[in-house]
Each structure stands twice: as structure tokens, then as C-alpha cells.
Design a protein around this motif. Structure first.
Motif, PDB file in Angstrom:
ATOM      1  N   VAL A  50       1.479  -9.161  -4.366  1.00  0.00           N
ATOM      2  CA  VAL A  50       2.938  -9.197  -4.522  1.00  0.00           C
ATOM      3  C   VAL A  50       3.420  -8.074  -5.428  1.00  0.00           C
ATOM      4  O   VAL A  50       4.240  -7.240  -5.023  1.00  0.00           O
ATOM      5  CB  VAL A  50       3.395 -10.560  -5.058  1.00  0.00           C
ATOM      6  CG1 VAL A  50       4.888 -10.537  -5.375  1.00  0.00           C
ATOM      7  CG2 VAL A  50       3.089 -11.661  -4.036  1.00  0.00           C
ATOM      8  N   LEU A  51       2.902  -8.024  -6.658  1.00  0.00           N
ATOM      9  CA  LEU A  51       3.365  -6.984  -7.576  1.00  0.00           C
ATOM     10  C   LEU A  51       2.909  -5.604  -7.119  1.00  0.00           C
ATOM     11  O   LEU A  51       3.674  -4.632  -7.207  1.00  0.00           O
ATOM     12  CB  LEU A  51       2.856  -7.279  -8.988  1.00  0.00           C
ATOM     13  CG  LEU A  51       3.254  -8.640  -9.565  1.00  0.00           C
ATOM     14  CD1 LEU A  51       2.773  -8.762 -10.999  1.00  0.00           C
ATOM     15  CD2 LEU A  51       4.760  -8.847  -9.472  1.00  0.00           C
ATOM     16  N   SER A 107       2.294  -4.671  -3.987  1.00  0.00           N
ATOM     17  CA  SER A 107       3.094  -4.305  -2.821  1.00  0.00           C
ATOM     18  C   SER A 107       4.477  -3.834  -3.236  1.00  0.00           C
ATOM     19  O   SER A 107       5.001  -2.844  -2.704  1.00  0.00           O
ATOM     20  CB  SER A 107       3.213  -5.508  -1.867  1.00  0.00           C
ATOM     21  OG  SER A 107       1.961  -5.849  -1.314  1.00  0.00           O
ATOM     22  N   THR A 108       5.080  -4.526  -4.196  1.00  0.00           N
ATOM     23  CA  THR A 108       6.399  -4.126  -4.672  1.00  0.00           C
ATOM     24  C   THR A 108       6.363  -2.724  -5.264  1.00  0.00           C
ATOM     25  O   THR A 108       7.284  -1.913  -5.048  1.00  0.00           O
ATOM     26  CB  THR A 108       6.908  -5.142  -5.708  1.00  0.00           C
ATOM     27  OG1 THR A 108       6.936  -6.449  -5.107  1.00  0.00           O
ATOM     28  CG2 THR A 108       8.290  -4.782  -6.193  1.00  0.00           C
ATOM     29  N   ARG A 109       5.292  -2.420  -6.004  1.00  0.00           N
ATOM     30  CA  ARG A 109       5.145  -1.059  -6.553  1.00  0.00           C
ATOM     31  C   ARG A 109       5.059  -0.021  -5.438  1.00  0.00           C
ATOM     32  O   ARG A 109       5.632   1.062  -5.522  1.00  0.00           O
ATOM     33  CB  ARG A 109       3.883  -0.960  -7.420  1.00  0.00           C
ATOM     34  CG  ARG A 109       3.943  -1.676  -8.733  1.00  0.00           C
ATOM     35  CD  ARG A 109       2.739  -1.307  -9.615  1.00  0.00           C
ATOM     36  NE  ARG A 109       2.957  -0.044 -10.322  1.00  0.00           N
ATOM     37  CZ  ARG A 109       2.175   1.012 -10.251  1.00  0.00           C
ATOM     38  NH1 ARG A 109       1.098   0.978  -9.466  1.00  0.00           N
ATOM     39  NH2 ARG A 109       2.442   2.095 -10.942  1.00  0.00           N
ATOM     40  N   PHE A 153       6.313  -0.215  -2.368  1.00  0.00           N
ATOM     41  CA  PHE A 153       7.604  -0.052  -1.705  1.00  0.00           C
ATOM     42  C   PHE A 153       8.534   0.841  -2.539  1.00  0.00           C
ATOM     43  O   PHE A 153       9.148   1.775  -2.012  1.00  0.00           O
ATOM     44  CB  PHE A 153       8.269  -1.414  -1.473  1.00  0.00           C
ATOM     45  CG  PHE A 153       7.430  -2.384  -0.698  1.00  0.00           C
ATOM     46  CD1 PHE A 153       6.424  -1.952   0.162  1.00  0.00           C
ATOM     47  CD2 PHE A 153       7.643  -3.752  -0.821  1.00  0.00           C
ATOM     48  CE1 PHE A 153       5.643  -2.862   0.878  1.00  0.00           C
ATOM     49  CE2 PHE A 153       6.883  -4.662  -0.104  1.00  0.00           C
ATOM     50  CZ  PHE A 153       5.882  -4.215   0.740  1.00  0.00           C
ATOM     51  N   HIS A 154       8.645   0.535  -3.814  1.00  0.00           N
ATOM     52  CA  HIS A 154       9.580   1.291  -4.644  1.00  0.00           C
ATOM     53  C   HIS A 154       9.090   2.715  -4.908  1.00  0.00           C
ATOM     54  O   HIS A 154       9.907   3.638  -5.033  1.00  0.00           O
ATOM     55  CB  HIS A 154       9.841   0.538  -5.949  1.00  0.00           C
ATOM     56  CG  HIS A 154      10.691  -0.681  -5.760  1.00  0.00           C
ATOM     57  ND1 HIS A 154      12.052  -0.613  -5.541  1.00  0.00           N
ATOM     58  CD2 HIS A 154      10.375  -1.999  -5.705  1.00  0.00           C
ATOM     59  CE1 HIS A 154      12.547  -1.832  -5.377  1.00  0.00           C
ATOM     60  NE2 HIS A 154      11.544  -2.692  -5.474  1.00  0.00           N
ATOM     61  N   HIS A 195       4.535  -1.897   6.763  1.00  0.00           N
ATOM     62  CA  HIS A 195       3.852  -2.914   5.959  1.00  0.00           C
ATOM     63  C   HIS A 195       3.082  -3.880   6.849  1.00  0.00           C
ATOM     64  O   HIS A 195       3.575  -4.322   7.891  1.00  0.00           O
ATOM     65  CB  HIS A 195       4.871  -3.691   5.125  1.00  0.00           C
ATOM     66  CG  HIS A 195       4.312  -4.926   4.481  1.00  0.00           C
ATOM     67  ND1 HIS A 195       3.332  -4.885   3.511  1.00  0.00           N
ATOM     68  CD2 HIS A 195       4.582  -6.245   4.688  1.00  0.00           C
ATOM     69  CE1 HIS A 195       3.034  -6.120   3.137  1.00  0.00           C
ATOM     70  NE2 HIS A 195       3.769  -6.959   3.834  1.00  0.00           N
ATOM     71  N   VAL A 198       6.333 -11.519  -0.029  1.00  0.00           N
ATOM     72  CA  VAL A 198       6.522 -10.086   0.209  1.00  0.00           C
ATOM     73  C   VAL A 198       7.549  -9.851   1.314  1.00  0.00           C
ATOM     74  O   VAL A 198       8.289  -8.860   1.286  1.00  0.00           O
ATOM     75  CB  VAL A 198       5.173  -9.404   0.524  1.00  0.00           C
ATOM     76  CG1 VAL A 198       5.366  -7.945   0.899  1.00  0.00           C
ATOM     77  CG2 VAL A 198       4.241  -9.498  -0.683  1.00  0.00           C
ATOM     78  N   VAL A 251      10.717  -9.834  -0.502  1.00  0.00           N
ATOM     79  CA  VAL A 251      10.870  -8.570  -1.207  1.00  0.00           C
ATOM     80  C   VAL A 251      11.359  -7.482  -0.248  1.00  0.00           C
ATOM     81  O   VAL A 251      12.269  -6.706  -0.563  1.00  0.00           O
ATOM     82  CB  VAL A 251       9.532  -8.144  -1.860  1.00  0.00           C
ATOM     83  CG1 VAL A 251       9.625  -6.731  -2.436  1.00  0.00           C
ATOM     84  CG2 VAL A 251       9.138  -9.132  -2.957  1.00  0.00           C
ATOM     85  N   PHE A 283      14.579  -5.024  -0.173  1.00  0.00           N
ATOM     86  CA  PHE A 283      14.274  -3.602  -0.210  1.00  0.00           C
ATOM     87  C   PHE A 283      14.921  -2.870   0.963  1.00  0.00           C
ATOM     88  O   PHE A 283      15.510  -1.794   0.790  1.00  0.00           O
ATOM     89  CB  PHE A 283      12.762  -3.407  -0.185  1.00  0.00           C
ATOM     90  CG  PHE A 283      12.334  -1.970  -0.211  1.00  0.00           C
ATOM     91  CD1 PHE A 283      12.223  -1.280  -1.408  1.00  0.00           C
ATOM     92  CD2 PHE A 283      12.047  -1.297   0.971  1.00  0.00           C
ATOM     93  CE1 PHE A 283      11.847   0.056  -1.428  1.00  0.00           C
ATOM     94  CE2 PHE A 283      11.668   0.034   0.954  1.00  0.00           C
ATOM     95  CZ  PHE A 283      11.564   0.713  -0.253  1.00  0.00           C
TER      96      PHE A 283
END
Length: 386
Positions: free
Chosen positions: A124-125, A127-129, A131-132, A144, A181, A184, A188
Motif C-alpha cells: 500500500v505505502l 504503491s502510493t510512493r 504512483f506519486h 498497475h 490500492v 488510492v 490519484f
């Protein structure tokens, strides 16, 4: 393998990248889907270069093959692919993504299944990194790897399309993470309308070379090659709800390649026909079916998981019994995707790989762990390795 000179789909679908060809970044590149995708990208004339990111790239020393720590850096290179040893939770991803035309995010942890805070950090964290970082680097396309496991429980008699709710199954950490995700990505994609965001939701992905890895992930060291030989089982348990979809790694990789090169957005279901059930598994393993209730089977798996005898918790099996069948019309029409392997051919190939202890060329897919194989799996804790 055929080399492609025009995009799959509408003319001019691929992003124009000049004479250099597309620059693609793939996270989790040493896994089952990642290795298949790298092979296709290598052979595609529209792709100029690939940065393959993994915690354990090919050539990682055996003493480091079980961890993802230590200094990051390029570890190997061929005519098109550069390998980078890095963790998506720690690396300077913006720097590595700069100049890329597309990022394909495949990095995901199944284990340690007894420590969901660890898998949450990467899945989760991390994957978020990713994406951003892709947005900050100005990447045009993000692809993804979601999963059928992101879907809420649904029908087993017909397929659902991509609008089916994606709330997962709460008893499974894997499903919760895949579903989270998805949320998220909802935000996003709204916040970055200029970026082409694609989510592929495959069924269970198999091939011969993934047999050793998936045996370690899902069954553990107590499942021997002898146990999966034809006629070794007196009967295949026919549990209510045991009807799911699968597809071959090569077909999955082809869908990811098409998602990189075709101007599509949004989610796509991926699966091959026919659905897998107890009758098909009985044919593959040379036995008969035996109808059994789900509750004692789930209780037995739960007890084995708590005792560290199997690496997969009962929640994931329960999710498989509840997850819906998927309709793949959108992938076939908008991506021009068509699986070349039937589900039964894929299961038969995977079963042959289990019997032969087949593995692949990367540390993640290796036929045995360095320093002891199955004994090391037991010594390091079933379901505990990362």
C-alpha cells in the motif's frame, strides 16, 4: 518471437518517443509477470529501453538473496534492459522515473503473512510512493497490477464487468491491500487527469517456471513433488464456491505490454476460459472429486497456518471461494487482447512444473532457496520470508 512494428489497437496508439523508442520502467521485474513482460518488451521495436527495478535482481549474491536492504544501484545491463536493485519503499523513485514514458507497477509482497504491517508497507505505502513519483517525474502512463482479489464477493455462474465493486474480502490481507490500492488510484486518477492510468485485474497467473515460487508462497515446503503426481490423491476436494479463473503468464504479460502501448485508461479484467473447478483439477491430477463442506476445510487451513505449517492463511482461500468470475470483453475489444492458452492448458503446465520442481531465472523464481532449499524455508519460518 514475432517483433511488432505497429501498435496493437488503433493506428498511432503508442506514445511517440522519437527514434529512441519508449522508455519503460517496471517495478517488481523479477516476479512471475515481470519476467514475462520483460521478454516481450525486449522483443518490441517500439520500446527503446527498460529499467527493471527489483529488491533481488539477477546476479544478487546468495547471501543477499533473502533481503531487500543494502545499497541500491544498477546491477546488470543488456542491450535493452538495465537492472536496478532498489526497494519501492526507500528508493528515490522520482529520479529513476525521470524521462520514462510509462511505469508498470508489479512490486508486491505476499509474505510475511503473519505480519500484515510489513506487507502493508510495501503493497500500500510502496504503491502510493510509486504512483506519486510517476506523477512528479512527468510520466505519461501508469499501468498497475491489480487483481481479481480486489473484487467484492460475486457470482460464480457468469462474469462481472469492471464496474463490479472492488472492496475485496475483509478476512484476507491480500484482498484488503489490493482493494485499498484501488481506492488510492481512484483519487490519484482524479488528481492527475493528464496521466493515463490503467489497472489490470488478472485472475490467478500460472506457468511452468513459476511453480517453485508459487509452491513456496501458497503451499509451503511440506508439499512434495511426489504428492502432486497423477493419482497420488484419493480425491480432489470439491468445496462449495471452488470455481475461479486463471491465465498463463505469457498472456498476462501480453496484456500489460498492450496497456503500455495502447491509449487506454481504466480497469481491465483478464482471464482465460474455462473457469477452473474441482472437476478440472481432478482431471489434471488424475483423480476423482469428493464433495466436502467449506467450513472444516477452512478450519484445517487456519490451524495449519497458525502452526506455521502452511504459508497462506485461510482468509485467502475463503476469498477464492467468494470472488466473482470476470467478463473480459473490454480487454478483448479495447486492448485487442486474446489469451493463447486455455485455463486447462495453463493448469496442466503449472502442475507439470510442480512435479518437476521447475523454476525461473531470477532469485524470486528460483527452483530452491539459496543455502538449503526446503530446509531453509522451514528454518526461516513458513510464511515469514519477505
Amino acid at each position: 518471437m514475432t517483433r511488432h512494428t505497429t501498435p496493437p489497437g488503433p493506428p498511432g496508439a503508442a506514445h511517440e518517443a522519437g527514434d529512441r523508442g519508449l522508455r519503460v520502467v517496471v517495478t517488481g521485474a523479477t516476479g512471475n509477470i515481470g519476467t514475462g513482460l520483460l521478454g516481450l518488451l525486449r522483443e518490441d521495436d517500439r520500446v527503446g529501453s527498460v529499467l527493471a527495478i527489483a529488491r533481488r535482481p539477477p546476479g544478487t549474491p546468495p547471501e543477499r538473496a533473502g533481503d531487500g536492504d543494502g545499497p541500491a544501484g544498477a546491477t546488470a545491463r543488456d542491450d535493452k534492459v538495465t537492472w536496478l536493485r532498489a526497494d519501492v519503499c526507500q528508493a528515490d523513485l522520482v529520479h529513476h522515473f525521470e524521462g520514462a514514458d510509462a511505469v508498470v507497477h508489479l512490486a508486491w509482497l505476499f509474505h510475511p503473512s503473519h505480519r500484515p504491517s510489513v506487507t502493508w508497507r510495501t503493497n500500500v505505502l510502496g504503491s502510493t510512493r510509486v504512483f506519486h513519483a510517476a506523477a512528479a517525474a512527468g510520466v505519461a502512463a501508469l499501468v498497475h497490477a491489480s487483481s481479481v482479489a480486489a473484487y467484492s464477493p460475486g457470482p460464480k455462474e457468469h462474469g462481472v464487468d469492471e464496474s463490479w465493486p472492488t472492496h475485496g474480502w475483509p478476512a484476507s490481507a491480500y484482498c484488503r491491500e489490493k482493494a485499498y490500492v484501488e481506492r488510492v488510484l481512484d483519487t490519484f486518477a482524479q488528481d492527475h487527469p493528464a496521466m493515463r492510468v490503467v489497472r489490470l485485474r488478472p485472475g490467478i497467473v500460472f506457468r511452468r517456471e513459476s511453480a517453485a515460487q508459487q509452491r513456496r508462497i501458497f503451499a509451503g515446503p511440506l508439499l512434495s513433488r511426489r504428492m502432486v503426481r497423477p493419482s497420488r490423491y484419493p480425491a480432489m476436494p470439491d468445496v462449495p464456491g471452488l470455481r475461479f479463473q486463471t491465465l498463463h503468464t505469457d498472456d498476462t504479460a501480453d496484456a500489460f505490454r498492450r496497456a503500455v502501448l495502447t491509449p487506454v485508461r481504466g480497469p481491465f479484467n483478464l482471464a482465460a476460459d474455462p473457469p477452473v473447478d474441482a472437476k478440472m483439477l481432478a482431471r489434471v491430477f488424475g483423480t476423482r472429486t469428493l464433495r466436502v463442506p467449506a467450513r472444516p476445510v477452512l478450519a484445517a487451513v487456519a490451524a495449519a497456518w497458525r502452526l506455521h505449517l502452511v504459508p497462506t492463511p485461510d482468509g485467502l482461500l475463503e476469498a477464492v471461494l467468494r470472488m466473482p468470475l470476470m467478463d473480459t470483453t473490454r480487454a478483448r475489444t479495447e486492448l485487442g487482447w486474446q489469451p493463447r492458452h486455455s485455463a486447462e492448458e495453463t493448469v496442466e503446465e503449472f502442475a507439470a512444473g510442480l512435479r518437476g520442481g521447475a523454476g525461473g531465472p531470477t532469485p524470486a523464481l528460483a527452483d530452491r532457496l539459496p543455502g538449503g532449499g526446503r530446509a531453509r524455508e522451514l528454518a526461516t519460518g513458513v510464511g515469514e520470508r519477505t
